[in-house]
Design a protein around this motif. Structure first.
Motif, PDB file in Angstrom:
ATOM      1  N   ARG A 203       0.850  -1.207   0.000  1.00 51.61           N
ATOM      2  CA  ARG A 203       0.000   0.000   0.000  1.00 51.61           C
ATOM      3  C   ARG A 203       0.882   1.252   0.000  1.00 51.61           C
ATOM      4  NH1 ARG A 203      -5.161   0.349   1.916  1.00 51.61           N
ATOM      5  NH2 ARG A 203      -4.915  -1.582   3.098  1.00 51.61           N
ATOM      6  N   LYS A 204       1.904   1.266   0.845  1.00 47.76           N
ATOM      7  CA  LYS A 204       2.777   2.437   0.874  1.00 47.76           C
ATOM      8  C   LYS A 204       3.566   2.553  -0.429  1.00 47.76           C
ATOM      9  CE  LYS A 204       6.167   5.109   3.478  1.00 47.76           C
ATOM     10  NZ  LYS A 204       7.140   5.188   4.589  1.00 47.76           N
ATOM     11  N   TRP A 207       2.399   4.647  -3.563  1.00 50.66           N
ATOM     12  CA  TRP A 207       2.804   6.060  -3.616  1.00 50.66           C
ATOM     13  C   TRP A 207       4.305   6.181  -3.871  1.00 50.66           C
ATOM     14  CZ3 TRP A 207       5.849   9.920  -1.847  1.00 50.66           C
ATOM     15  CH2 TRP A 207       5.381  11.226  -1.948  1.00 50.66           C
ATOM     16  N   THR A 223       6.066  17.524  -4.695  1.00 49.04           N
ATOM     17  CA  THR A 223       4.819  16.811  -5.011  1.00 49.04           C
ATOM     18  C   THR A 223       3.852  17.656  -5.847  1.00 49.04           C
ATOM     19  OG1 THR A 223       4.068  17.515  -2.818  1.00 49.04           O
ATOM     20  CG2 THR A 223       4.836  15.243  -3.048  1.00 49.04           C
ATOM     21  N   MET A 238       0.993   4.290 -10.444  1.00 53.98           N
ATOM     22  CA  MET A 238       0.415   3.767  -9.198  1.00 53.98           C
ATOM     23  C   MET A 238      -0.495   2.577  -9.487  1.00 53.98           C
ATOM     24  SD  MET A 238      -0.301   7.516  -7.482  1.00 53.98           S
ATOM     25  CE  MET A 238      -0.635   7.129  -5.769  1.00 53.98           C
ATOM     26  N   CYS A 242      -0.398  -1.395  -8.082  1.00 55.17           N
ATOM     27  CA  CYS A 242      -1.565  -2.144  -7.584  1.00 55.17           C
ATOM     28  C   CYS A 242      -1.705  -3.475  -8.319  1.00 55.17           C
ATOM     29  CB  CYS A 242      -2.852  -1.327  -7.755  1.00 55.17           C
ATOM     30  SG  CYS A 242      -2.955   0.111  -6.679  1.00 55.17           S
ATOM     31  N   LEU A 256      -7.805   3.207  -4.013  1.00 58.21           N
ATOM     32  CA  LEU A 256      -6.560   3.619  -3.356  1.00 58.21           C
ATOM     33  C   LEU A 256      -5.804   4.683  -4.144  1.00 58.21           C
ATOM     34  CD1 LEU A 256      -4.334   3.303  -1.196  1.00 58.21           C
ATOM     35  CD2 LEU A 256      -3.400   1.443  -2.569  1.00 58.21           C
ATOM     36  N   VAL A 257      -5.695   4.475  -5.459  1.00 59.70           N
ATOM     37  CA  VAL A 257      -4.896   5.397  -6.271  1.00 59.70           C
ATOM     38  C   VAL A 257      -5.510   6.799  -6.243  1.00 59.70           C
ATOM     39  CG1 VAL A 257      -4.113   5.931  -8.608  1.00 59.70           C
ATOM     40  CG2 VAL A 257      -3.954   3.577  -7.737  1.00 59.70           C
ATOM     41  N   SER A 260      -5.170   8.370  -2.812  1.00 62.70           N
ATOM     42  CA  SER A 260      -3.799   8.732  -2.499  1.00 62.70           C
ATOM     43  C   SER A 260      -3.389  10.009  -3.246  1.00 62.70           C
ATOM     44  CB  SER A 260      -2.901   7.561  -2.897  1.00 62.70           C
ATOM     45  OG  SER A 260      -1.568   7.825  -2.601  1.00 62.70           O
ATOM     46  N   SER A 263      -5.169  12.967  -1.537  1.00 57.54           N
ATOM     47  CA  SER A 263      -4.602  13.415  -0.258  1.00 57.54           C
ATOM     48  C   SER A 263      -3.264  14.118  -0.484  1.00 57.54           C
ATOM     49  CB  SER A 263      -4.478  12.243   0.717  1.00 57.54           C
ATOM     50  OG  SER A 263      -3.416  11.411   0.346  1.00 57.54           O
ATOM     51  N   THR A 264      -2.522  13.673  -1.483  1.00 56.40           N
ATOM     52  CA  THR A 264      -1.260  14.369  -1.785  1.00 56.40           C
ATOM     53  C   THR A 264      -1.547  15.772  -2.316  1.00 56.40           C
ATOM     54  OG1 THR A 264      -0.286  12.234  -2.335  1.00 56.40           O
ATOM     55  CG2 THR A 264       0.946  14.184  -3.010  1.00 56.40           C
TER      56      THR A 264
END
Lengths: 323, 323
Positions: A203-204, A207, A223, A238, A242, A256-257, A260, A263-264
């Motif tokens: 998961r980490k 990113w 970023t 990304m 996965c 997730l992608v 993520s 949030s970035t």
């Protein structure tokens, strides 16, 4: 959390003994938490050993002043060797995962019969060589979500976050993991126990494998510049991670992608750790963060053309940097 | 080759008039050949104008001393304007193809009713804006295979090769192309006429779109370092260019990629023109050499994930350079 760990200073004789190998910013930060949590903390800190022995670590943090003085400071792991005894209760390995470093050989002198090994390191498939070298030792895999940097010898600035996701490798949560998480919690930052730590590592990596190499190849871009410059490419990279994770038996939830990336996007612009290493001329964790993903894809014949291109270019760029 | 062009100096009154816009190393080199072939050569040479007006071009070459003095040296195209007349017989455009340069607007003042336009430039789809702006003018597309560099104002070192592949855009070989090739041949370097010049442009692009951006992203690496570092990636990139060329109606022979890699392997190590531009801090022909290939792929939904990754990274890298 036990009552023991709430009153650490009164219980020094029963305190678990922790040896941190590679006490840079991340190692020192978790060392400080473990110290606050009641552990006896010793460190192997090559370049900073003299300063730390004299003055301890100075650690500024949003959590307060985390400065502490380790019980012992060694320049080498040999100096911290068990001499055949039980060894430390926990050996925390927090060095960068680099091609030319045999991490198992590095820690071997200090791993005793009673030692649990804790990895606080980035990357994929980084546990295997340690597990192979120490089949008897409990192996705790830890994934740090922390912003911390070394500002001077012995000086660390903890900037943000700090959560450690941890569990037994390859899966499960054994007693050593439980005790380690309790120590962290007593120190002020709860660890998050997981019985599928490899899934969490993937998961980490979704990113990391995209943003870290891209930030280097873009010349050290932060970023925000990466997102503004080519979010579709980040998304493709990304998604390929996965795909590999799923092929490896670690499917990740569909959104997730997007989550993520979102949030970035919401965070202030910042430079990845690999970009900072690159800009400082330090070696890069190319294989741990990206190469091992590409090799996992090859094992499963999962197509990862975007990641493969990124990997080839990153290796070339790193070779040029080293030349 | 006609007998006229073999005795150029006796026929100055009938000499074709050539205006070269963008007389850097490549423009000056072909200007010298055209001059030797009997043409009257005028140049627009912004930064070098003063030196060239005073002393002419000094051009060292394996072909001998190609130094020459242009008939006229202008600082701007406006200064060379036709004033409504027929204009030069040939306007040779040899500037870099950059996003922020409107090449059609640049040359417009000097394109007369009798002018054929000759492009000696790199890239794919670079003819379209010129063809659209000057629908009446014969448009000759030229692809230079030449190693030449500007060593000082007005000074050019011709290092190797020199062949110009040329033909009418979008296809065919008209009289203006024939005459232009004859001038070059009279000057000492036969042009190669082709009736499918766009195919030839794709052929050169197979190498350029892979090696040029990769050399930049690898930090200015030379051809040997790229081949040693990741020949499989070069091969994937080159194959994708072939796929796009085929989708565009320009199929290239199957062994092109392997043959091209082999011949590069046999040559001494050298830095691509884009790597040299990058290392010197000059703008890169990102869109002409790579972006237009990716856009052509998108039109045909041809998968080009390796090229797409390369393109995204090159744009980010170039933006960081410019910042």
């Amino acid at each position: 959390m036990t009552s023991d760990s709430q009153t650490p200073l009164e219980k020094t004789t029963a305190a678990p003994r922790v040896l941190i190998v590679g006490a840079g910013a991340v190692g020192a930060f978790y060392g400080a938490l473990l110290h606050r949590g009641g552990a006896t903390v010793e460190v192997v800190a090559r370049s900073d050993a003299e300063v730390v022995r004299a003055e301890g670590y100075r650690i500024d943090s949003p959590l307060g002043d985390l400065s502490f003085r380790p019980t012992a400071v060694y320049e080498t792991v040999d100096a911290a060797a068990t001499g055949g005894g039980g060894g430390p209760d926990y050996l925390v390995l927090a060095v960068k995962v680099l091609d030319d470093l045999d991490r198992a050989a590095l820690i071997a002198p200090a791993v005793g019969s009673a030692t649990a090994i804790v990895l606080i390191e980035n990357g994929i498939d980084i546990e295997a060589p340690i597990a192979a070298a120490f089949p008897q030792a409990p192996l705790i895999s830890g994934i740090a979500f922390v912003g911390a940097r070394r500002t001077a010898p012995g000086c660390v600035q903890h900037q943000a976050f700090g959560r450690l996701v941890l569990g037994d490798y390859p899966r499960g949560i054994g007693p050593a993991s439980h005790r380690f998480a309790a120590l962290l919690e007593a120190g002020g930052m709860a660890g998050k126990l997981t019985d599928e730590v490899v899934t969490e590592r993937w998961r980490k990596c979704v990113w990391n494998a995209a943003f870290n190499p891209m930030s280097v190849l873009a010349g050290g871009a932060d970023t925000r510049r990466l997102l503004a410059g080519d979010e579709p490419l980040l998304r493709s990279l990304m998604q390929e991670v996965c795909d590999v994770a799923a092929a490896e038996g670690h499917p990740l939830p569909e959104p997730l992608v997007s989550a993520s990336l979102a949030s970035t996007r919401d965070m202030p612009a910042y430079k990845t750790s690999m970009a900072l290493d690159f800009l400082a001329g330090r070696p890069l964790e190319t294989e741990a963060i990206l190469g091992n993903v590409v090799r996992a894809a090859e094992r499963h014949t999962t197509p990862v053309p975007h990641l493969r291109t990124l990997y080839g270019l990153l290796r070339l760029r790193a070779a040029a940097q080293a030349a």
